[in-house]
Design an enzyme around this catalytic site. Structure first.
Site, PDB file in Angstrom:
ATOM      1  N   SER A  64      43.269 -31.132 -85.322  1.00  0.00           N
ATOM      2  CA  SER A  64      42.433 -30.404 -84.391  1.00  0.00           C
ATOM      3  C   SER A  64      42.632 -28.900 -84.598  1.00  0.00           C
ATOM      4  O   SER A  64      43.761 -28.444 -84.796  1.00  0.00           O
ATOM      5  CB  SER A  64      42.845 -30.809 -82.970  1.00  0.00           C
ATOM      6  OG  SER A  64      42.080 -30.095 -82.052  1.00  0.00           O
ATOM      7  N   SER A 109      46.418 -24.966 -84.100  1.00  0.00           N
ATOM      8  CA  SER A 109      45.971 -26.252 -84.630  1.00  0.00           C
ATOM      9  C   SER A 109      47.048 -27.307 -84.371  1.00  0.00           C
ATOM     10  O   SER A 109      48.163 -26.968 -83.962  1.00  0.00           O
ATOM     11  CB  SER A 109      45.738 -26.092 -86.138  1.00  0.00           C
ATOM     12  OG  SER A 109      45.244 -27.276 -86.709  1.00  0.00           O
ATOM     13  N   LYS A 110      46.740 -28.545 -84.549  1.00  0.00           N
ATOM     14  CA  LYS A 110      47.752 -29.602 -84.447  1.00  0.00           C
ATOM     15  C   LYS A 110      47.214 -30.853 -85.109  1.00  0.00           C
ATOM     16  O   LYS A 110      45.997 -31.060 -85.145  1.00  0.00           O
ATOM     17  CB  LYS A 110      48.062 -29.909 -82.975  1.00  0.00           C
ATOM     18  CG  LYS A 110      49.388 -30.607 -82.772  1.00  0.00           C
ATOM     19  CD  LYS A 110      50.552 -29.621 -82.805  1.00  0.00           C
ATOM     20  CE  LYS A 110      51.886 -30.275 -82.622  1.00  0.00           C
ATOM     21  NZ  LYS A 110      52.929 -29.279 -82.351  1.00  0.00           N
ATOM     22  N   GLY A 111      48.111 -31.670 -85.616  1.00  0.00           N
ATOM     23  CA  GLY A 111      47.689 -32.912 -86.246  1.00  0.00           C
ATOM     24  C   GLY A 111      48.561 -34.069 -85.814  1.00  0.00           C
ATOM     25  O   GLY A 111      49.638 -33.867 -85.255  1.00  0.00           O
ATOM     26  N   ASP A 152      56.671 -31.941 -86.641  1.00  0.00           N
ATOM     27  CA  ASP A 152      56.685 -32.149 -85.192  1.00  0.00           C
ATOM     28  C   ASP A 152      57.386 -33.488 -84.980  1.00  0.00           C
ATOM     29  O   ASP A 152      58.051 -33.998 -85.892  1.00  0.00           O
ATOM     30  CB  ASP A 152      55.255 -32.140 -84.632  1.00  0.00           C
ATOM     31  CG  ASP A 152      55.238 -32.034 -83.108  1.00  0.00           C
ATOM     32  OD1 ASP A 152      55.522 -30.933 -82.591  1.00  0.00           O
ATOM     33  OD2 ASP A 152      54.981 -33.038 -82.428  1.00  0.00           O
TER      34      ASP A 152
END
Ligand code: NAD
Length: 479
Positions: A64, A109-111, A152
């Site tokens: 995202s 952002s992040k995934g 993460d």
């Protein structure tokens, strides 16, 4: 309260929006700009198959992008069964604000990948990670100048090294390929001090908090970190390092550790290293011999202590337990551990919360240093270290000459000489940069907290500082 009350709680994404809305209500942003900052720009969902154990397994992943006011955008990749679009978008939004607060020049952002990494062998995880990286890289969702992931929950150096190598294979002539991901091991383009950076950042954040007696008093505490009783939830990367540094270097006492299979408590103080080794060997804290075991681990969030460090996952302090949490100071090492509803309960109680956006920003800060190192193709300290040592040696020699010539009888202690003469290497520079970042960001946030009557908590203050910077950046683009 029962689980019923939890059902009425907003989702993680809604919680972030509620906190955002509370802050923007105190600002003078145009409604258009406010909306532009709040929304998530795009979320990519990918489903891909990998042949494993004689069958095709389909995995679902997300990346995202919340805000591209600065590029590249930055944010970790999480491996957990609970990963979903809502969570990834909430985490991406938090990354935008976090980067702005610590002045890391990135968008958010992040995934995430829906997977339980413990169910797969290492070589299988490598195949899955490489395929996921391929799917993201071919859409520029992994790219040194556009989108740079990091570790993460459930991922670490190993996964980042696979991602970097996969990107290399797909972009063989890109001289900056190493900068496509951070959190790599030092021998594969990483930087010293990245593994422990988030936990180290939590320690620096608390050190800075305790430098301000007025802020400490606001939490009903006094003195320094020495002797403070700490409960940590999640002895993973972030929780372990934070606990280890706080106990080993600041004299704090770790009185409780909460893990997946329950919690252990010892008001005399747990040996963090021994607990960590026990978890690695036995897969949990149950049966750890030197402490009292509590089967319902979440209950220990309510244990009597000075500082509570949730360092596992989101939503663990909610409407169902917030009023029973006794810690006067909570530092959110995890992202989103306190729901919006619980935040309100705790604020009313006078609990001071050092918010996630600031508290766990050590990871992205050192990721920023790693990215800069990759782009500059040189290790920090390589040019200046010996020169610094030579200049220090000049002073030491001159002092010794003066002492001898003037018969002053001075002698420098060998310990001082050794410490003073040593020039800063990469690890020292990373720590110095991280410490400086955590101090300055705290001061920016706390200044708003202290100065404004309409701001009663550090989280709102952090949002105000961050949103103001993101808004300034959009305005500078002419938006
Ligand atoms: P990790 O996977 O290394 O550790 C998570 C730990 O929490 C593990 O020990 C796990 O067993 C434990 N855990 C999982 N579910 C639990 C439960 N229900 N109750 C108690 N313990 C539980 O992950 P991490 O990298 O340490 O990340 C932890 C948190 O910190 C996440 O919220 C993540 O988003 C945040 N964070 C991590 C980084 C980083 O650099 N790794 C940076 C910023 C924020």
């Amino acid at each position: 309260m029962t689980d019923q009350s939890r059902l009425k709680e907003p989702s993680f994404r809604e919680s972030v929006d509620i906190m955002f809305n509370r802050a923007v209500a105190l600002m003078d942003l145009s409604p258009g700009l406010e909306e532009k900052i709040r929304v998530c720009n795009a979320t990519y969902t990918v489903r891909f198959g990998v042949r494993l154990r004689g069958a095709i397994h389909t995995f679902t992943g997300y990346r995202s992008v919340h805000s591209e006011h600065m590029e590249p955008v930055k944010g970790g990749i999480r491996y957990a069964m609970s990963v979903n679009q809502n969570e990834v978008e909430a985490l991406a939004a938090l990354m935008t604000y976090k980067c702005a607060l610590v002045e890391a020049p990135f968008g958010g952002s992040k995934g995430g990948l829906c997977i339980d990494p413990r169910e797969w062998e290492e070589h299988e995880l490598e195949q899955i990670t490489r395929r996921f990286a391929y799917e993201l890289a071919k859409r520029d969702l992994i790219h040194p100048s556009q989108n740079v992931p990091a570790p993460d929950m459930g991922t670490g150096e190993r996964e980042m090294a696979w991602i970097a190598d996969q990107y290399h294979r797909m972009n063989t002539t890109d001289i900056n390929a190493n900068a496509c991901v951070t959190g790599k091991p030092p021998h594969a383009g990483g930087i010293q001090g990245r593994v422990e950076a988030t936990g180290r950042g939590v320690q620096y954040a608390l050190q800075e908090f305790f430098r301000h007696p007025g802020d400490v008093a606001a939490a009903g505490l006094s003195g320094t970190l020495d002797g403070k009783r700490v409960v940590v939830q999640g002895l993973g990367n972030v929780g372990y390092h934070a606990a280890k540094f706080l106990a080993g270097e600041d004299g704090a006492k770790i009185v409780g550790v909460i893990e997946r299979d329950g919690a252990i408590v010892d008001d005399g103080g747990l040996d963090v290293e021994a607990v960590r080794k026990w978890i690695a060997a036995h897969g949990g804290v149950a049966d750890y011999p030197e402490a009292t075991h509590v089967a319902d681990g979440a209950k220990v969030l309510e244990h009597e202590c000075d500082i509570l460090i949730p360092a596992a996952l989101e939503g663990v302090i909610h409407l169902g337990n917030a009023d029973r949490v006794k810690a006067p100071l909570i530092i959110e090492a995890a992202n989103g551990p306190v729901t919006a509803g619980a935040d309100e309960v705790l604020r009313k109680k006078g609990t001071v919360i050092i918010p996630d956006m600031y508290a766990n920003a050590g990871g992205v800060t050192v990721s920023y240093f790693e990215w800069v190192k990759n782009l500059s193709h040189i290790r920090f300290g390589r040019m200046g270290r010996r020169q610094e040592e030579a200049r220090h040696l000049l002073i030491v020699m001159e002092l010794e000459r003066l002492s001898k010539d003037k018969e002053l009888g001075w002698t420098l202690s060998p310990h001082f000489k050794e410490k003073y003469l040593k020039g800063a290497g990469e690890l020292e520079l990373v720590r110095s940069g991280l410490d400086d970042t955590m101090r300055i960001a705290y001061q920016a946030m706390a200044e708003v907290w202290r100065a404004r009557d309409d701001v009663s908590d550090l989280r709102t203050a952090a949002y105000l500082v961050a949103i103001d910077r993101v808004a300034a950046s959009y305005r500078a683009k002419g938006l």
